[in-house]
Write an enzyme that holds these catalytic residues in place. Structure first.
Site, PDB file in Angstrom:
ATOM      1  N   CYS A   7       0.700  -0.723  -0.134  1.00 52.16           N
ATOM      2  CA  CYS A   7      -0.126   0.190  -0.444  1.00 52.16           C
ATOM      3  C   CYS A   7       0.867   1.060  -0.434  1.00 52.16           C
ATOM      4  CB  CYS A   7      -0.745   0.388   1.556  1.00 52.16           C
ATOM      5  SG  CYS A   7      -1.897  -1.118   1.506  1.00 52.16           S
TER       6      CYS A   7
ATOM      7  N   GLU B 176       0.865   3.464   1.782  1.00 49.84           N
ATOM      8  CA  GLU B 176       1.032   4.265   3.313  1.00 49.84           C
ATOM      9  C   GLU B 176       2.714   3.768   3.819  1.00 49.84           C
ATOM     10  OE1 GLU B 176      -1.617   3.201   2.164  1.00 49.84           O
ATOM     11  OE2 GLU B 176      -3.718   4.267   2.944  1.00 49.84           O
TER      12      GLU B 176
ATOM     13  N   CYS C 188      -1.898  -0.657   7.376  1.00 49.38           N
ATOM     14  CA  CYS C 188      -1.377   0.797   7.465  1.00 49.38           C
ATOM     15  C   CYS C 188      -1.881   1.276   8.448  1.00 49.38           C
ATOM     16  CB  CYS C 188      -1.788   0.823   5.817  1.00 49.38           C
ATOM     17  SG  CYS C 188      -1.318   0.372   4.519  1.00 49.38           S
TER      18      CYS C 188
END
Ligand code: THU
Length: 161
Positions: free
Chosen positions: A73, A75, A115
């Site tokens: 991801c 993040e 995340c």
């Protein structure tokens, strides 16, 4: 028996123009950076960008892989980059945006559970709240005052003392 309630306050803005100049500039950069995502499988571009306490800007985008679980991801790409290039500087604000190449991108989406755990680790590391700005390519903007609020009943280093 005892019952407790968890709640937190967050802000909703009609659009980017209602933000202060610093937050607005960061979100604009996050939106612009979505095109750097590598998303041949989901077509869902995510961009996360951090304003560091020293004024530096660091960014990350989601990076996918033919072996799907290998993908990361935006993040966590961002947080790993921060920890590599600015390891001793606290994060002040993170703006997260996305561009859904197959659909609409006008409502804020929130970071996934993994995340959130990574954001909390970064926040705990520097004992300083990280403001989180969420928005798509246009439309509403949500601001959450820190990462901890996004993860009730979290697990952290304190639980291992
Ligand atoms: N994705 C992120 O980058 N951040 C999130 O918080 C949620 C999902 C990415 C992972 C994958 O590349 C794509 O969005 C679709 O799930």
């Amino acid at each position: 028996m005892m019952e407790k309630e968890y709640s937190f306050t967050y802000q909703i803005f009609k659009n980017i123009d209602e933000l202060n100049d610093e937050d607005k500039a960061l979100l604009q950069r996050a939106r612009a950076n979505t095109s750097n995502a590598y998303v041949p499988y989901s077509s869902f571009q995510v961009s996360a960008i951090a304003l560091m306490e020293n004024g530096e800007i660091v960014n990350g985008t989601n990076q996918e892989n033919a072996s799907y679980p290998v993908g990361i991801c935006a993040e966590r790409v961002l947080l790993s980059t921060i920890s590599s290039v600015q390891p001793n500087i606290a994060v002040k604000t993170i703006a997260i945006s996305y561009h859904n190449l197959n659909g609409e991108s006008s409502r804020p989406v929130a970071p996934c559970g993994m995340c959130r755990q990574a954001l909390l680790e970064q926040e705990n590391r520097f004992q300083q709240p990280i403001k989180i700005i969420l928005s798509g390519m246009d439309g509403e903007v949500i601001i959450v005052q820190n990462a901890r609020q996004l993860l009730p009943f979290n697990f952290s280093a304190e639980d291992m003392l």
